[in-house]
Scaffold this motif. Structure first.
Motif, short mmCIF file in Angstrom:
data_model
loop_
_atom_site.label_atom_id
_atom_site.label_comp_id
_atom_site.label_asym_id
_atom_site.label_seq_id
_atom_site.Cartn_x
_atom_site.Cartn_y
_atom_site.Cartn_z
N GLU A 136 -11.48 -0.70 -13.00
CA GLU A 136 -10.86 -2.02 -12.91
C GLU A 136 -10.78 -2.60 -14.32
O GLU A 136 -11.75 -2.58 -15.07
N ALA A 137 -9.61 -3.11 -14.70
CA ALA A 137 -9.45 -3.61 -16.06
C ALA A 137 -8.36 -4.67 -16.11
O ALA A 137 -7.49 -4.72 -15.24
N TYR A 138 -8.42 -5.52 -17.14
CA TYR A 138 -7.39 -6.53 -17.37
C TYR A 138 -7.01 -6.49 -18.84
O TYR A 138 -7.87 -6.46 -19.72
N ILE A 139 -5.69 -6.48 -19.09
CA ILE A 139 -5.17 -6.43 -20.47
C ILE A 139 -4.51 -7.78 -20.75
O ILE A 139 -3.39 -8.04 -20.30
N PRO A 140 -5.21 -8.67 -21.46
CA PRO A 140 -4.71 -10.04 -21.63
C PRO A 140 -3.35 -10.15 -22.31
O PRO A 140 -2.51 -10.95 -21.89
N HIS A 141 -3.09 -9.37 -23.35
CA HIS A 141 -1.87 -9.58 -24.12
C HIS A 141 -0.60 -9.22 -23.36
O HIS A 141 0.49 -9.63 -23.73
N ASP A 143 -0.86 -9.45 -19.82
CA ASP A 143 -1.17 -10.04 -18.51
C ASP A 143 -1.08 -8.98 -17.40
O ASP A 143 -0.43 -9.17 -16.38
N THR A 144 -1.75 -7.85 -17.65
CA THR A 144 -1.72 -6.74 -16.70
C THR A 144 -3.11 -6.51 -16.11
O THR A 144 -4.07 -6.29 -16.86
N PHE A 145 -3.18 -6.59 -14.78
CA PHE A 145 -4.44 -6.28 -14.10
C PHE A 145 -4.30 -4.92 -13.44
O PHE A 145 -3.33 -4.64 -12.74
N ILE A 146 -5.30 -4.06 -13.68
CA ILE A 146 -5.28 -2.72 -13.13
C ILE A 146 -6.42 -2.59 -12.14
O ILE A 146 -7.59 -2.73 -12.51
N GLU A 147 -6.10 -2.37 -10.88
CA GLU A 147 -7.12 -2.24 -9.86
C GLU A 147 -7.88 -0.93 -10.03
O GLU A 147 -7.35 0.06 -10.54
N LYS A 148 -9.10 -0.94 -9.56
CA LYS A 148 -9.90 0.28 -9.57
C LYS A 148 -9.24 1.31 -8.66
O LYS A 148 -8.84 1.00 -7.53
N ASP A 149 -9.10 2.51 -9.16
CA ASP A 149 -8.53 3.59 -8.37
C ASP A 149 -9.34 4.84 -8.66
O ASP A 149 -9.59 5.18 -9.81
N ALA A 150 -9.79 5.49 -7.61
CA ALA A 150 -10.68 6.64 -7.82
C ALA A 150 -10.50 7.66 -6.71
O ALA A 150 -10.10 7.33 -5.59
N SER A 151 -10.74 8.89 -7.06
CA SER A 151 -10.78 9.98 -6.09
C SER A 151 -12.18 10.56 -6.12
O SER A 151 -12.62 11.10 -7.14
N ILE A 152 -12.90 10.40 -5.00
CA ILE A 152 -14.31 10.82 -4.95
C ILE A 152 -14.42 12.25 -4.43
O ILE A 152 -13.79 12.61 -3.44
N ASN A 153 -15.19 13.06 -5.12
CA ASN A 153 -15.47 14.42 -4.69
C ASN A 153 -16.59 14.38 -3.66
O ASN A 153 -17.75 14.10 -3.99
N ASP A 154 -16.26 14.62 -2.39
CA ASP A 154 -17.24 14.50 -1.30
C ASP A 154 -18.43 15.43 -1.49
O ASP A 154 -19.56 15.10 -1.13
#
Length: 762
Positions: A136-141, A143-154
């Protein structure tokens, strides 16, 4: 005319959110000792005994720990059997052991080796369980919010859960871990208290057992008993623990527990009956239902305080954003006990003070354990660098209203906290110990110089830079005539590529390896070098720790006098060590000046070689090259011995032998009756069966081209089939680009590609 002075306004978002606490005050809380500190009984199984310098090293290290020394260093040269020495020390000390190493590949190799040494004990594997992770990250300059995205190895998630469950229930545990062990986990006390314990003959209400399973994040599925689920058939409850391949069956007679057993998930066959069952939670982050109300009150309190701060500063957008996001999470926690990103509330869930660190795997060990840090000259600096990057990203999220300040306390340990958690016995293991390790041990090391095979450290030859290509070409031709291989190291990627091109034009079969080469391709290159597809591999910094290449008899180091990270004493020693697996091992150093690092590396290598020659002469040992099958070096086996098709690897070995680039193949396997050693599937985005199919198609196409024949015509089942195939291809390509963008921290591009993929899948 005087120039106008420019006034720079401070960034209103740049103020610190919280002050760091000293390690003694940042502890998450006092933990009870989950297991009595009795001696752990480790059963070391090996077809060979200690040889070379191993007996002396084992005795010295064991005596040192018995005499109360906290820190010791094992200086073991490449190929001297450091892992076997470590295994003997673990057996002699008799304590739960954490083995920390700096990357997942080396962790997998160590896991395989220790699993073969201790087949009757709990040897576990603990690394990051993400195949793909976009934080999860936000780039102020922008104004872009990036949601957490993940692929979990079971599979790795299962092994992580099994590691913590074993730590809390037994003493004979060895855990091989990456730096993931300093990142936050749920509270071990909560995890331990939430375990469901059932004894044969006791009285239990069936519905209470079901409620307890739901509380620890198991879900009911009466049709398919997947990992982390349970099903109910009358008075019989069957559970598939999230950390085990076997199922657990509870048979009730009224409210009395009539029978408890472990059974095969596929066949239903009873494996064995037991008197007591312990079922650990399905996830590390779990909460007691009775604690939920207090937890929600604490979140509400922090939210109210933070909203007041934002409103006072006039940050209306940030205030509204934080209120909306946090209230949604609270509603999810109230209803289900879980929410996306629950780890960001770990400080509140565990009722910790602001600034305290989260619980980690290390906290699960209690007070009485043994720590071994493999390749410590690399692993120690890596541990120190984890906290700062995480803090920078989280601070931005908090300042712009995406997270509460408590998210800052969901972080890895900083180095001071890691040091504070050192147990009473710590062993650093390296061929080139760093200054930190030497300072901790006052410069005293236990040396393991002489190899069981009698192999010597490589001979060193020094040449001026002028005319180096003529020398190099001549010596490469000599080595190739003998059927051996060559490694050449340069300083830059472009130099490596240009040199490879020069070799090819000179008629030498060469390829290059550097950080731009993807993981799967690296395995293919190493396999190609060993199998003789080409003779020279040109690299920069990847031809160092962990590479076991018995066929390489010569290593050439260009610009050896360029003092710096790539040509310091430790880097030179590690690179030279790649030639120490071959009886003809030689190192060519090209330099015009004798730097301090170069002189030190040459002197140390010659010192070790002298000791080895003297040892061999005294014991009548004739050195001989190490021989190892290629598939043993490049295979990392699934612990269950099965792949996605459900077949054992033995059943398909006859047609897989030519596909040694498979990511499941890695060094470190040891022979056993089945020909395979239990290991761990690496975390690659490309799944094994798909990887084999693509390689098989590629080989078939190449063979047809060589023969000059056209590919067989394929009659499509219809236009829809062709369209579907084209879409799948495009999606696979986009997914690959997305993961590459995330890997190079280009989150904006990764988010854009993710949205395209989602729209195409809709």
């Amino acid at each position: 005319m005087a120039r106008a002075r420019k006034t720079i306004t401070p960034d209103p978002y740049a103020k610190p959110i919280a002050k760091p606490l000293p390690p003694s005050k940042s502890l998450p809380g006092k933990l009870k000792q989950f297991q009595a500190p009795t001696r752990a009984d480790f059963d070391l199984v090996s077809p060979y005994g200690a040889a070379g310098d191993q007996p002396k090293a084992i005795e010295e290290l064991t005596e040192g720990f018995k005499n109360g020394e906290q820190f010791q260093t094992l200086l073991g040269v490449t190929g001297s059997g450091k892992t076997f020495t470590m295994a003997n020390v673990i057996k002699n000390v008799g304590k739960p052991t954490l083995i920390l190493t700096h990357n997942k590949t080396l962790a997998a190799q160590l896991y395989q080796e220790f699993k073969s040494f201790f087949p009757n004990n709990a040897v576990e594997y603990f690394v990051s369980y993400y195949d793909y992770f976009q934080p999860e990250a936000y780039i102020p300059h922008t104004d872009t919010f990036i949601e957490k995205d993940a692929s979990i190895n079971d599979e790795i998630d299962k092994l992580r859960l099994r590691a913590t469950a074993n730590l809390l229930t037994r003493r004979d545990v060895i855990i091989v871990a990456s730096v993931s062990c300093i990142y936050g986990l749920g509270s071990p006390s909560e995890y331990f208290d939430l375990m469901v314990r059932i004894k044969k003959g006791d009285i239990y209400d069936r519905d209470k057992i079901l409620r307890d399973l739901v509380h620890i994040q198991y879900s009911r599925n009466d049709f398919s008993l997947d990992r982390g689920t349970f099903r109910v058939r009358g008075d019989v409850i069957e559970v598939h623990p999230s950390y085990d391949e076997d199922g657990l069956r509870i048979e009730l007679f009224g409210d009395e527990v009539d029978r408890l057993c472990r059974f095969n998930i596929v066949t239903g066959e009873v494996i064995k009956e037991v008197e007591e069952l312990t079922i650990a939670p399905a996830k590390h982050f779990v909460t007691k239902e009775e604690n939920r109300a207090g937890m929600l009150q604490r979140i509400q309190l922090e939210l109210t305080e933070r909203l007041a701060e934002l409103d006072k500063e006039g940050k209306v957008l940030e205030s509204a954003r934080l209120s909306s996001r946090t209230r949604y999470d609270m509603e999810m926690l109230r209803e289900t006990g879980m929410c996306n990103g629950i780890e960001n509330y770990s400080r509140i869930i565990e009722d910790r003070a602001p600034g305290t660190r989260p619980f980690t795997l290390i906290d699960y060990f209690g007070d009485d354990w043994l720590l071994m840090i493999d390749e410590s000259h690399v692993s120690i600096p890596q541990v120190g660098g984890m906290a700062e990057g995480d803090k920078s990203r989280k601070t931005t999220l908090v300042q712009y209203g995406f997270r509460l300040p408590c998210a800052l306390d969901n972080r890895p340990m900083n180095f001071a906290e890691f040091e504070y958690m050192y147990p009473k016995q710590v062993l650093f293991v390296s061929a080139t110990p760093g200054d930190y390790e030497l300072k901790k041990t006052s410069g005293v090391v236990t040396e393991q110089i002489n190899r069981p095979t009698g192999l010597l450290d490589p001979k060193i030859e020094l040449f001026p830079i002028q005319g180096q290509m003529d020398v190099l070409l001549y010596r490469i031709e000599e080595v190739v005539k003998n059927g051996d291989r060559v490694l050449v190291t340069t300083l830059t990627k472009k130099m490596a590529q240009d040199l490879t091109e020069f070799f090819i034009e000179a008629g030498i079969r060469a390829k290059y390896l550097h950080s731009d080469i993807k993981t799967l391709e690296r395995h293919e290159l190493i396999r190609g070098l060993r199998s003789g597809e080409f003779d020279v591999l040109v690299g920069i910094n990847l031809l160092r720790e962990g590479l076991d290449l018995p066929e390489v008899s010569m290593v050439a180091i260009l610009d050896a006098d360029k003092e710096g990270f790539l040509r310091n004493y430790r880097s030179l020693i590690q690179t030279m060590g790649r030639a120490s697996r071959n009886v003809n091992g030689t190192v060519l150093l090209f330099a015009d000046n004798m730097t301090e690092s170069l002189q030190k590396a040459i002197d140390e290598t010659n010192r070790r070689r002298g000791l080895q020659e003297e040892f061999n002469k005294e014991h009548g040992i004739t050195p001989k090259s190490v021989t190892r099958k290629i598939e043993e070096d490049l295979r990392i086996i699934d612990p269950l011995g099965l792949d996605e098709s459900g077949e054992t690897r033995d059943e398909r070995e006859d047609w897989e032998d030519d596909d040694l680039s498979h990511p499941e193949r890695s060094e470190g396997s040891s022979d056993n009756s089945s020909g395979f050693t239990p290991g761990i599937r690496p975390m690659e985005p490309l799944q094994p069966s798909r990887f084999r199919r693509e390689n098989a198609r590629k080989r078939a196409t190449d063979e047809r081209r060589k023969k000059g024949s056209k590919p067989e015509s394929v009659i499509p089942s219809g236009a829809q089939s062709a369209k579907s195939k084209d879409l799948s291809s495009k999606l696979a390509n986009l997914e690959k680009q997305m993961k590459e963008a995330a890997a190079r921290l280009d989150f904006e591009e990764a988010a854009r590609l993710r949205d395209i993929i989602r729209s195409m899948n809709a």
